[in-house]
Design a protein around this motif. Sequence first.
Motif, PDB file in Angstrom:
ATOM      1  N   THR A 139      12.901  74.739  28.333  1.00 18.50           N
ATOM      2  CA  THR A 139      13.131  75.332  27.013  1.00 18.50           C
ATOM      3  C   THR A 139      13.054  74.275  25.928  1.00 18.50           C
ATOM      4  OG1 THR A 139      14.502  77.090  27.929  1.00 18.50           O
ATOM      5  CG2 THR A 139      14.757  76.622  25.589  1.00 18.50           C
ATOM      6  N   ARG A 140      13.628  73.106  26.194  1.00 19.65           N
ATOM      7  CA  ARG A 140      13.570  72.044  25.192  1.00 19.65           C
ATOM      8  C   ARG A 140      12.141  71.549  24.996  1.00 19.65           C
ATOM      9  NH1 ARG A 140      18.899  70.943  27.246  1.00 19.65           N
ATOM     10  NH2 ARG A 140      18.228  69.440  28.821  1.00 19.65           N
ATOM     11  N   VAL A 141      11.359  71.535  26.061  1.00 22.92           N
ATOM     12  CA  VAL A 141       9.945  71.159  25.930  1.00 22.92           C
ATOM     13  C   VAL A 141       9.214  72.185  25.067  1.00 22.92           C
ATOM     14  CG1 VAL A 141       7.769  70.839  27.172  1.00 22.92           C
ATOM     15  CG2 VAL A 141       9.883  69.861  28.087  1.00 22.92           C
ATOM     16  N   ARG A 142       9.498  73.476  25.281  1.00 21.99           N
ATOM     17  CA  ARG A 142       8.884  74.513  24.456  1.00 21.99           C
ATOM     18  C   ARG A 142       9.224  74.319  22.976  1.00 21.99           C
ATOM     19  NH1 ARG A 142      10.428  80.343  26.580  1.00 21.99           N
ATOM     20  NH2 ARG A 142       8.932  80.961  24.946  1.00 21.99           N
ATOM     21  N   LEU A 143      10.492  74.048  22.704  1.00 17.42           N
ATOM     22  CA  LEU A 143      10.916  73.879  21.318  1.00 17.42           C
ATOM     23  C   LEU A 143      10.259  72.654  20.687  1.00 17.42           C
ATOM     24  CD1 LEU A 143      14.734  74.714  21.600  1.00 17.42           C
ATOM     25  CD2 LEU A 143      12.896  76.208  20.794  1.00 17.42           C
ATOM     26  N   LEU A 144      10.220  71.553  21.416  1.00 15.70           N
ATOM     27  CA  LEU A 144       9.585  70.343  20.878  1.00 15.70           C
ATOM     28  C   LEU A 144       8.097  70.558  20.629  1.00 15.70           C
ATOM     29  CD1 LEU A 144      11.221  67.409  22.873  1.00 15.70           C
ATOM     30  CD2 LEU A 144      11.434  67.889  20.447  1.00 15.70           C
ATOM     31  N   ALA A 145       7.437  71.270  21.541  1.00 17.57           N
ATOM     32  CA  ALA A 145       6.000  71.535  21.362  1.00 17.57           C
ATOM     33  C   ALA A 145       5.764  72.345  20.092  1.00 17.57           C
ATOM     34  CB  ALA A 145       5.457  72.275  22.579  1.00 17.57           C
ATOM     35  N   LEU A 146       6.637  73.307  19.822  1.00 18.76           N
ATOM     36  CA  LEU A 146       6.510  74.089  18.593  1.00 18.76           C
ATOM     37  C   LEU A 146       6.812  73.251  17.355  1.00 18.76           C
ATOM     38  CD1 LEU A 146       8.208  77.391  19.784  1.00 18.76           C
ATOM     39  CD2 LEU A 146       5.850  77.171  18.973  1.00 18.76           C
ATOM     40  N   LEU A 147       7.847  72.424  17.440  1.00 16.99           N
ATOM     41  CA  LEU A 147       8.245  71.621  16.282  1.00 16.99           C
ATOM     42  C   LEU A 147       7.285  70.472  16.024  1.00 16.99           C
ATOM     43  CD1 LEU A 147      12.108  71.590  16.826  1.00 16.99           C
ATOM     44  CD2 LEU A 147      10.772  72.995  15.244  1.00 16.99           C
TER      45      LEU A 147
ATOM     46  N   SER B 290       0.235  70.049  30.566  1.00 13.92           N
ATOM     47  CA  SER B 290       0.586  71.361  31.100  1.00 13.92           C
ATOM     48  C   SER B 290      -0.291  72.438  30.484  1.00 13.92           C
ATOM     49  CB  SER B 290       2.062  71.670  30.802  1.00 13.92           C
ATOM     50  OG  SER B 290       2.368  73.005  31.148  1.00 13.92           O
ATOM     51  N   ASP B 291      -0.695  73.373  31.315  1.00  9.33           N
ATOM     52  CA  ASP B 291      -1.450  74.527  30.834  1.00  9.33           C
ATOM     53  C   ASP B 291      -0.601  75.778  30.987  1.00  9.33           C
ATOM     54  OD1 ASP B 291      -3.658  75.800  29.734  1.00  9.33           O
ATOM     55  OD2 ASP B 291      -4.469  76.320  31.703  1.00  9.33           O
ATOM     56  N   ASP B 292       0.688  75.633  30.741  1.00  8.62           N
ATOM     57  CA  ASP B 292       1.625  76.735  30.936  1.00  8.62           C
ATOM     58  C   ASP B 292       1.340  77.859  29.944  1.00  8.62           C
ATOM     59  OD1 ASP B 292       4.292  78.203  30.455  1.00  8.62           O
ATOM     60  OD2 ASP B 292       4.658  77.053  32.287  1.00  8.62           O
ATOM     61  N   PRO B 293       1.257  79.107  30.403  1.00  9.01           N
ATOM     62  CA  PRO B 293       0.973  80.218  29.496  1.00  9.01           C
ATOM     63  C   PRO B 293       2.045  80.418  28.428  1.00  9.01           C
ATOM     64  CG  PRO B 293       1.555  81.006  31.703  1.00  9.01           C
ATOM     65  CD  PRO B 293       1.336  79.540  31.807  1.00  9.01           C
ATOM     66  N   LEU B 294       3.307  80.035  28.724  1.00 12.99           N
ATOM     67  CA  LEU B 294       4.367  80.160  27.722  1.00 12.99           C
ATOM     68  C   LEU B 294       4.089  79.274  26.513  1.00 12.99           C
ATOM     69  CD1 LEU B 294       7.811  80.384  29.568  1.00 12.99           C
ATOM     70  CD2 LEU B 294       6.795  82.050  27.998  1.00 12.99           C
ATOM     71  N   LEU B 295       3.611  78.049  26.760  1.00  5.12           N
ATOM     72  CA  LEU B 295       3.294  77.142  25.660  1.00  5.12           C
ATOM     73  C   LEU B 295       2.164  77.701  24.811  1.00  5.12           C
ATOM     74  CD1 LEU B 295       3.534  73.648  27.416  1.00  5.12           C
ATOM     75  CD2 LEU B 295       5.203  74.713  25.896  1.00  5.12           C
ATOM     76  N   ARG B 296       1.150  78.259  25.458  1.00  3.56           N
ATOM     77  CA  ARG B 296       0.033  78.842  24.722  1.00  3.56           C
ATOM     78  C   ARG B 296       0.503  80.049  23.914  1.00  3.56           C
ATOM     79  NH1 ARG B 296      -2.580  78.488  29.680  1.00  3.56           N
ATOM     80  NH2 ARG B 296      -2.732  80.769  29.783  1.00  3.56           N
ATOM     81  N   GLN B 297       1.313  80.887  24.536  1.00  5.47           N
ATOM     82  CA  GLN B 297       1.822  82.080  23.874  1.00  5.47           C
ATOM     83  C   GLN B 297       2.680  81.702  22.667  1.00  5.47           C
ATOM     84  OE1 GLN B 297       4.910  84.708  25.801  1.00  5.47           O
ATOM     85  NE2 GLN B 297       3.147  86.081  25.989  1.00  5.47           N
TER      86      GLN B 297
END
Length: 310
Positions: free
Chosen positions: A17-25, A92-99
Amino acid sequence: MDLEAWSARLKTLADPTRVRLLALLEIEELTVAELSSITRLAQPRVSTHLARLKDANLVRDRRAGVSAYYRFDDAALDPAQRALWQALSTGSDDPLLRQDAERVPGVLAMRAADQNWADTVAGDMERHYSPGRTWEALARSALPLLETGDVLDIASGDGVLAELLAPHAHRYICLDASRRVVAASTERLKRFANVDVREGDMHALPFEDASFDLVVLMHALTYASKPAQAVTEAARVLRPGGRLLLSSLDRHGHEAVVQAYGHANLGFADKELRRFVTKAGLEIHSAETVTREKRPPHFQVISIIARKPE
């Protein structure tokens, strides 16, 4: 960092989750509500993770009215930590990151509809686009304030910089080693009577000593087989009181990325560039990192302005 600090940093980045947030920020400055809308996570959960990231000096925030905007503070990372983050974010090619990334424009559109644009970007305006407000427009508007005298533009490429500066120079000479690039530059700049485009070697400039008021080495040294010699040559053709404008990629390790561009080296550390300039007999007026690219691998550009003693 010591082993304990490294372990704490790894634990912080080990949470998806923190990786997702950092990728967005890293993409955009966002509020808790906007992050919640994008990730479909509850706001308290987002706030908890942001607090951890802020404690780890990985995000910072700013206030705009009643809202707090968060962004990834990548300036706090040292080279090893930056390499770790790049491996996480780009490996990472995680679909959550792309979404998540695909939902950002919609959230920003909603923000623009609900608020005054200037208020939402206050204090961070240079990172955001608005119609007509581009760096090119700013440059073309401000450059008439300059008087550059006789200018030598080394490794001038196809004349993009010359097109901006030539109207404000007495004489402007472009020099490039590529015959095809020289031909393209000649065509681009043919309307300027004060411009002369020549083929030549930056390591052995075909000009007499003290010929120019301003010499520009704009990303030239990444193509130089002998960068110190190129700077010495630039200093030689400067008149007393003349200025050198030098910009270069900061030293990096991304050889595969720049291979297609024909770079002869992988940039230069600030100390290297300073040494080239001072050994050439010039006095440094300013030397700083002027930009860091938003997209991975986040290339940085160092700019130096130096002067030849009277």
